[in-house]
Design an enzyme around this catalytic site. Sequence first.
Site, PDB file in Angstrom:
ATOM      1  N   GLY A  58       0.820  -1.206   0.000  1.00 45.02           N
ATOM      2  CA  GLY A  58       0.000   0.000   0.000  1.00 45.02           C
ATOM      3  C   GLY A  58       0.852   1.253   0.000  1.00 45.02           C
ATOM      4  O   GLY A  58       2.049   1.211   0.315  1.00 45.02           O
ATOM      5  N   CYS A  59       0.252   2.365  -0.370  1.00 42.51           N
ATOM      6  CA  CYS A  59       1.026   3.604  -0.525  1.00 42.51           C
ATOM      7  C   CYS A  59       1.506   4.139   0.824  1.00 42.51           C
ATOM      8  O   CYS A  59       2.692   4.413   1.005  1.00 42.51           O
ATOM      9  CB  CYS A  59       0.224   4.648  -1.292  1.00 42.51           C
ATOM     10  SG  CYS A  59      -1.426   4.964  -0.650  1.00 42.51           S
TER      11      CYS A  59
END
Lengths: 321, 321, 321, 321
Positions: free
Chosen positions: C130-131
């Site tokens: 995930g970012c």
Amino acid sequence: MISAGIIGGAGYTAGELIRILLRHPEVNINFVYSTSQPGKPVAAVHQDLLGETDLQFSGEIDKDIDVVFLCLGHGNSVKFLSEHQFSEETKIVDLSTDYRMADGKHSFVYGLPEFKKEEIKKADFIANPGCFATAISLAILPLAKAKLTKDEWHVNAVTGATGAGTSLSPTTHFTWRDNNFSAYKAFEHQHLNEIGQSLNLLQPGFSTQINFIPNRGNFSRGIHATAYTKFSGSLEEAKDLYMEAYKDAAFTFLVEEELHLKQVVNTNKCLLKLQKFGDKLLITSIIDNLLKGASGQAVQNMNLMFGIEETAGLKLKANYF
Amino acid sequence: MISAGIIGGAGYTAGELIRILLRHPEVNINFVYSTSQPGKPVAAVHQDLLGETDLQFSGEIDKDIDVVFLCLGHGNSVKFLSEHQFSEETKIVDLSTDYRMADGKHSFVYGLPEFKKEEIKKADFIANPGCFATAISLAILPLAKAKLTKDEWHVNAVTGATGAGTSLSPTTHFTWRDNNFSAYKAFEHQHLNEIGQSLNLLQPGFSTQINFIPNRGNFSRGIHATAYTKFSGSLEEAKDLYMEAYKDAAFTFLVEEELHLKQVVNTNKCLLKLQKFGDKLLITSIIDNLLKGASGQAVQNMNLMFGIEETAGLKLKANYF
Amino acid sequence: MISAGIIGGAGYTAGELIRILLRHPEVNINFVYSTSQPGKPVAAVHQDLLGETDLQFSGEIDKDIDVVFLCLGHGNSVKFLSEHQFSEETKIVDLSTDYRMADGKHSFVYGLPEFKKEEIKKADFIANPGCFATAISLAILPLAKAKLTKDEWHVNAVTGATGAGTSLSPTTHFTWRDNNFSAYKAFEHQHLNEIGQSLNLLQPGFSTQINFIPNRGNFSRGIHATAYTKFSGSLEEAKDLYMEAYKDAAFTFLVEEELHLKQVVNTNKCLLKLQKFGDKLLITSIIDNLLKGASGQAVQNMNLMFGIEETAGLKLKANYF
Amino acid sequence: MISAGIIGGAGYTAGELIRILLRHPEVNINFVYSTSQPGKPVAAVHQDLLGETDLQFSGEIDKDIDVVFLCLGHGNSVKFLSEHQFSEETKIVDLSTDYRMADGKHSFVYGLPEFKKEEIKKADFIANPGCFATAISLAILPLAKAKLTKDEWHVNAVTGATGAGTSLSPTTHFTWRDNNFSAYKAFEHQHLNEIGQSLNLLQPGFSTQINFIPNRGNFSRGIHATAYTKFSGSLEEAKDLYMEAYKDAAFTFLVEEELHLKQVVNTNKCLLKLQKFGDKLLITSIIDNLLKGASGQAVQNMNLMFGIEETAGLKLKANYF
């Protein structure tokens, strides 16, 4: 009518003061003092006033003014007051940092009405709080007032570009700031002193750390702050403390809604939201840095000093969009 | 490998040139000349290059370089070339206005590849077009090429803040520019000369007015231009003229989709859309002012001069968001 | 050439993948699968590609593809793979959350190259991080790798509007988001699981809290994160740990300069800065949420899986402005 | 006190009306009618009002109200008034397009006070002008009033995202609009009808073209318009015409300063600047699309209809930054 003077008229805080006072029902602006541009129309600098006022910058100061606002760079208020004297009746509101720290010598009252209302009413000289200090103090002081600050605070806040002043600098160039974000002065911002002073007055002996990371946001106005600490009570107990602390506040409100900065932009309000996660109490706090964080609070302090309605001239229409 | 030098390395156009050339498959950057900060890492100024290059600004110029790009303020290229001499083989691409107007004395070719490709291929010296001039010329020149410009042009264009350069000024202060919009230099922008010169070359005797209103937008990159004039032909006839004019263009495309600026930001492309309303032909034209409007086009010209693939180093991933 | 397929082509991460792979020297895009709009040009959706590609969305899947990227909404990758089968040679990179948490059943490798490079090289299936998890993990894992995480972490991060996806929602409406700022999902963001899993792998038994406040910023791309914890060593000791941890990293760099988000926008880089204040070690970490935080890292993982240059196709020109 | 009702309370124009009327010294808000959310606090939708008002949306309409504002989608005002009847004393201000074009049947007065003040004072029903129509009409009508419009007008204007309403659409998504710019409805915007009607009333027989290109800007509030036409007189003659036309205007001012949009944001003002280039007279005109372009002008019209001070409730502090 209260006769008001403004010293240092070209900056953001002076601009906001002029805008507010021009529409204030009980104030006349007597002069806006500027050594650099006397005779120049105020609307030539604060250009949203085009068509509305003929007021000009003045090279003269009326020493018998009712109230004077000092909108000078930090360090310059002390210098100015050592070189100029006002009448004994003149009240002073200083927007710089110069008199915010009590030193036993000067008689300026720290102008945070939510915690100093009675002192402000009797004061002649007000040191208007800093913008970050206002947003953060309103978030954390109710706990200190209840002597319940037991552990470190963790504070993160972001301010708009007006927080950096009108002077041109690399980090206020549009191409730098547009769609950008950056932290600065982490753990070392000068407003920590003010906050610590207020905390210690309310909860003497408090000595733990306030960890504070300020950030530069890519917007013009406003401060959004989150602050959390360990708190053994329930969320309801916390809300009760904050409700009690702000039950007489004119502009500070505890709300249940999700907060976002534009709820307060162009108003003198502070909105606070409380949440509890595990052993942490989280407070989110939002203000307009130029109003509740500067010129709006200055006028609120003036209203209190002169015994008029605390909200006079400050029922501002939000911009919102 | 082509060995390249850059004169004047601190501005926006130099930064974009360095970014492009560092990734160009057939170019080595030999030097980035700076009298003010020799020895300083390039990444200290163009900070998106942190971690990517050890290149430093140089106080020395290698006169035997294959190509030199002049990224100097307007007026300074003439001065620089009068004071510095390069080898006879060195090709020069000047990004300033200094050599854009033909005067019968200098031998710079106006570097608009869509209309000058063969001349550019043979040129040693290129005057790289202005950003507004590029966006507007690509919108209006096909009509001139067909000798069909009969009436005044009405042009309105908006540019991002990078168009104003890196220097700090009131209109590039974030708090001024944020959420703001303004016209400037209406009817008098200096790029009108370039556009008029190109128009007259293609349609000699053209003497009617180009009415041009430039605007400052609150974004960082890009130019969005609309241009319209009376046109007696049909929309299909107009499209045919433009398709013909750009059939060999590497970066200029006629599209049917609605245009919006971010379709071209961070690319070297120009997108054009044609519409007809009553007797008016409307052309919308969008470019990135720093790429097709400056450094990208400079590299495109270099590619042509050196006989390599016109798009080499310029297949840039758009930013889009 | 590697033959690649993309499942779910309309979102931001798919758009970035397509942009990167179209220019990747060793990849051909075989198909971009879309059930809703087969036959529609890809450039009609990702409009920065106008003029550059004739690629169309496809209603068919080639099961013998070399690599397939799943750009589906969270929860939909599991569903998709239960309904579709690829050849035994097909490698899969999933950009959703579905396979990020190890559960002893699936065989996806968590694709954070800085800490899993050898596993990724041998992997057939990658769960792309995930970012927020990427930005924060890169900030804090070196300390865990050295078994030196002793106390709670305090993390504050802000993401751009692309982090919320392409769907329309009140908090992505321009008038809401413009010049606004807000916290959300404080202490409860779903990426905490990923970060915790990585931490525990490196420093088994770590059980203290990661306090994380995510924020919505008024910009389109990027994540700016600050993270601090108690650290008894010196700043130099900390820097040595981080330098060692990232000595082979292709895109993650420790720098001395002040960080600001646009240093990494439109690149696959992560820049880290370390500071020490009292007993706290502060790490600032910045990435582009769509590149190092999503599609760029997905291509980096693909490069590693296929044994080609880790940076192939990822030497992107920064946007910077 | 004037008792006011608002029909359709959730949109931008209703929000601005509520903000203004809550602070208007001579108005009480009797109801804000909403069929979809009766009982819901108004501050839950217009969240800048948190802490300021307990007003709730109402499912009931008081037919004996003094004035009712219709803040309905275009086409819905006619429908609403066919289904609901108010007392004979109730004045109506409609903010939609429904009654702006005179058709010989309805008795709504077009509410542009600068040209219709006496009619408005006597009116019961007001059709409040469109936002673009207001900005452009104020720029061009003085010339028509003097019967001096001889040739085509060339108008280019840009509006903020609030101009598109609260509904979610691709072009109001933050990631689309941020740092973007686009033209739309060129030569065909619906406000051209209103402008043409006003022009013809002042200069009967005027039949030449108004060429108008509207644009979407990446800001939230405001309209910036430039309009030019051939004018054989001098700049001084033009200024005299405009000064005369606006000598009694409460909010419209001719200024000499350079204009930029934020001079009027969050005010009810229109600022105009005149310039002459060759045979062209250029007028720049700026307004806040939600105030002078909608709700502010609606209150101005109400003030005139009720014979109170034209500026009552409208001395708004600008946002400026």
